[in-house]
Design a protein around this motif. Structure first.
Motif, PDB file in Angstrom:
ATOM      1  N   ARG A  33      -4.376  36.181  49.851  1.00  0.00           N
ATOM      2  CA  ARG A  33      -3.226  36.154  50.746  1.00  0.00           C
ATOM      3  C   ARG A  33      -2.373  37.387  50.475  1.00  0.00           C
ATOM      4  N   VAL A  34      -2.149  38.159  51.505  1.00  0.00           N
ATOM      5  CA  VAL A  34      -1.323  39.357  51.396  1.00  0.00           C
ATOM      6  C   VAL A  34       0.047  39.016  51.978  1.00  0.00           C
ATOM      7  N   THR A  35       1.093  39.228  51.211  1.00  0.00           N
ATOM      8  CA  THR A  35       2.453  38.915  51.635  1.00  0.00           C
ATOM      9  C   THR A  35       3.311  40.160  51.513  1.00  0.00           C
ATOM     10  N   THR A  36       4.012  40.460  52.587  1.00  0.00           N
ATOM     11  CA  THR A  36       4.972  41.554  52.548  1.00  0.00           C
ATOM     12  C   THR A  36       6.285  40.993  52.040  1.00  0.00           C
ATOM     13  N   MET A  37       6.874  41.671  51.096  1.00  0.00           N
ATOM     14  CA  MET A  37       8.138  41.202  50.550  1.00  0.00           C
ATOM     15  C   MET A  37       9.146  42.335  50.574  1.00  0.00           C
ATOM     16  N   ALA A  38      10.307  42.035  51.126  1.00  0.00           N
ATOM     17  CA  ALA A  38      11.404  42.994  51.081  1.00  0.00           C
ATOM     18  C   ALA A  38      12.222  42.666  49.842  1.00  0.00           C
ATOM     19  N   VAL A  39      12.476  43.650  49.026  1.00  0.00           N
ATOM     20  CA  VAL A  39      13.247  43.438  47.801  1.00  0.00           C
ATOM     21  C   VAL A  39      14.539  44.236  47.906  1.00  0.00           C
ATOM     22  N   LEU A  40      15.652  43.555  47.716  1.00  0.00           N
ATOM     23  CA  LEU A  40      16.944  44.225  47.696  1.00  0.00           C
ATOM     24  C   LEU A  40      17.389  44.323  46.247  1.00  0.00           C
ATOM     25  N   GLN A  41      17.681  45.508  45.806  1.00  0.00           N
ATOM     26  CA  GLN A  41      18.192  45.696  44.457  1.00  0.00           C
ATOM     27  C   GLN A  41      19.671  45.368  44.494  1.00  0.00           C
ATOM     28  N   LEU A  42      20.065  44.267  43.895  1.00  0.00           N
ATOM     29  CA  LEU A  42      21.432  43.768  43.959  1.00  0.00           C
ATOM     30  C   LEU A  42      22.459  44.838  43.615  1.00  0.00           C
ATOM     31  N   VAL A  56      24.099  32.294  46.449  1.00  0.00           N
ATOM     32  CA  VAL A  56      24.855  33.024  45.434  1.00  0.00           C
ATOM     33  C   VAL A  56      26.014  33.736  46.115  1.00  0.00           C
ATOM     34  N   LEU A  57      27.022  34.098  45.342  1.00  0.00           N
ATOM     35  CA  LEU A  57      28.124  34.913  45.846  1.00  0.00           C
ATOM     36  C   LEU A  57      28.016  36.284  45.206  1.00  0.00           C
ATOM     37  N   VAL A  58      28.191  37.304  46.020  1.00  0.00           N
ATOM     38  CA  VAL A  58      28.053  38.690  45.588  1.00  0.00           C
ATOM     39  C   VAL A  58      29.328  39.437  45.939  1.00  0.00           C
ATOM     40  N   ARG A  59      29.861  40.209  44.990  1.00  0.00           N
ATOM     41  CA  ARG A  59      30.998  41.091  45.273  1.00  0.00           C
ATOM     42  C   ARG A  59      30.407  42.437  45.653  1.00  0.00           C
ATOM     43  N   THR A  60      30.607  42.831  46.916  1.00  0.00           N
ATOM     44  CA  THR A  60      30.032  44.079  47.397  1.00  0.00           C
ATOM     45  C   THR A  60      30.785  45.275  46.821  1.00  0.00           C
ATOM     46  N   VAL A  65      33.651  39.578  48.928  1.00  0.00           N
ATOM     47  CA  VAL A  65      32.743  38.586  48.358  1.00  0.00           C
ATOM     48  C   VAL A  65      32.001  37.916  49.511  1.00  0.00           C
ATOM     49  N   ILE A  66      30.673  37.992  49.475  1.00  0.00           N
ATOM     50  CA  ILE A  66      29.834  37.409  50.519  1.00  0.00           C
ATOM     51  C   ILE A  66      28.713  36.605  49.872  1.00  0.00           C
ATOM     52  N   THR A  67      28.044  35.794  50.664  1.00  0.00           N
ATOM     53  CA  THR A  67      26.913  35.025  50.153  1.00  0.00           C
ATOM     54  C   THR A  67      25.669  35.909  50.090  1.00  0.00           C
ATOM     55  N   GLY A  68      24.678  35.449  49.363  1.00  0.00           N
ATOM     56  CA  GLY A  68      23.402  36.161  49.320  1.00  0.00           C
ATOM     57  C   GLY A  68      22.792  36.270  50.705  1.00  0.00           C
ATOM     58  N   ALA A  69      22.921  35.196  51.503  1.00  0.00           N
ATOM     59  CA  ALA A  69      22.393  35.221  52.866  1.00  0.00           C
ATOM     60  C   ALA A  69      23.075  36.304  53.693  1.00  0.00           C
ATOM     61  N   GLN A  70      24.383  36.443  53.548  1.00  0.00           N
ATOM     62  CA  GLN A  70      25.103  37.478  54.286  1.00  0.00           C
ATOM     63  C   GLN A  70      24.702  38.867  53.812  1.00  0.00           C
ATOM     64  N   LEU A  71      24.453  39.017  52.515  1.00  0.00           N
ATOM     65  CA  LEU A  71      23.994  40.299  51.980  1.00  0.00           C
ATOM     66  C   LEU A  71      22.654  40.681  52.584  1.00  0.00           C
ATOM     67  N   CYS A  76      19.379  43.850  56.211  1.00  0.00           N
ATOM     68  CA  CYS A  76      18.145  43.807  57.009  1.00  0.00           C
ATOM     69  C   CYS A  76      18.385  43.368  58.442  1.00  0.00           C
ATOM     70  N   ALA A  77      19.578  43.567  58.962  1.00  0.00           N
ATOM     71  CA  ALA A  77      19.909  43.112  60.307  1.00  0.00           C
ATOM     72  C   ALA A  77      18.859  43.570  61.314  1.00  0.00           C
ATOM     73  N   ASN A  78      18.490  42.648  62.160  1.00  0.00           N
ATOM     74  CA  ASN A  78      17.546  42.877  63.247  1.00  0.00           C
ATOM     75  C   ASN A  78      16.123  43.187  62.791  1.00  0.00           C
ATOM     76  N   GLU A  79      15.749  42.758  61.610  1.00  0.00           N
ATOM     77  CA  GLU A  79      14.385  42.973  61.128  1.00  0.00           C
ATOM     78  C   GLU A  79      13.507  41.747  61.307  1.00  0.00           C
ATOM     79  N   GLY A  80      14.017  40.660  61.862  1.00  0.00           N
ATOM     80  CA  GLY A  80      13.211  39.468  62.085  1.00  0.00           C
ATOM     81  C   GLY A  80      13.513  38.383  61.083  1.00  0.00           C
ATOM     82  N   LEU A  81      12.477  37.910  60.385  1.00  0.00           N
ATOM     83  CA  LEU A  81      12.621  36.838  59.411  1.00  0.00           C
ATOM     84  C   LEU A  81      12.258  37.347  58.028  1.00  0.00           C
TER      85      LEU A  81
END
Length: 187
Positions: A33-42, A56-60, A65-71, A76-81
């Motif tokens: 199984r080949v999986t593409t993974m996007a990795v964000l360096q916090l 999680v909460l992240v201080r930008t 302060v935003i959630t991990g989902a918001q980060l 990755c806005a508009n990149e799909g899922l």
């Protein structure tokens, strides 16, 4: 690829690699199984503040302060899922990304409502926000049928949460038209 390399027959590398990738039954192997993974360096975006509920909460770097989902959404806005997967725990969460209206959608919505759609408000659409009638956090899609132009004030007071007590009413689309539902009928 490292897993595939370790499991191929090195006497027949090409054949066994293809068999491994395709999961050929006669090779007694399962498909790789080949999986593409996007990795964000916090650290590129901010610092971890704390874990809260299921996120999680992240201080930008700007101090917000935003959630991990918001980060992830901002990065990755508009990149799909994007699925977040833990090597130890498996899938953690799935994030979707089309929350913000496109230029085309904004133009269409401004034509429908040149000003804030809240009754009596005259704030021009170009100074407004694009509100999800069925809230994004409750699965609402970013499409013109589910969006309306609101000024920031009315976007903030619109009753979004179907589980919260009604306060000031809400906008909805009925028969293709945006209507305001007073608090006593909005639930």
């Amino acid at each position: 690829m490292a897993d595939a390399f370790r499991t191929i027959d090195h006497k027949r590398p090409g054949t066994s690699f293809i068999a491994r990738m395709l999961g050929k039954a006669d090779e007694a192997t399962t498909r790789t199984r080949v999986t593409t993974m996007a990795v964000l360096q916090l650290e590129d975006y901010g610092k971890l503040v704390r874990r809260e509920r299921d996120d999680v909460l992240v201080r930008t770097t700007s101090g917000t302060v935003i959630t991990g989902a918001q980060l992830v959404e901002r990065a990755c806005a508009n990149e799909g899922l994007i699925t977040v997967i833990s090597r130890a725990q498996g899938p953690v969460d799935l994030y979707r990304f089309d929350r913000f209206a496109s230029t085309k959608q904004r133009t269409m919505l401004a034509e429908e409502h040149p000003t804030c759609a809240w009754p009596g408000c005259k704030t021009p659409a170009e100074r407004g926000q694009f509100h999800h009638l069925t809230p994004w956090k409750h699965g609402g899609e970013t499409n013109v049928a589910n969006l309306v132009t609101l000024c920031s004030y009315h976007n903030g007071i619109n009753d979004d949460d179907p589980n919260a007590p009604p306060r000031r009413g809400r906008l909805t689309r009925d028969g293709g038209k945006i209507i305001w539902q007073p608090p006593h009928t909005s639930r």
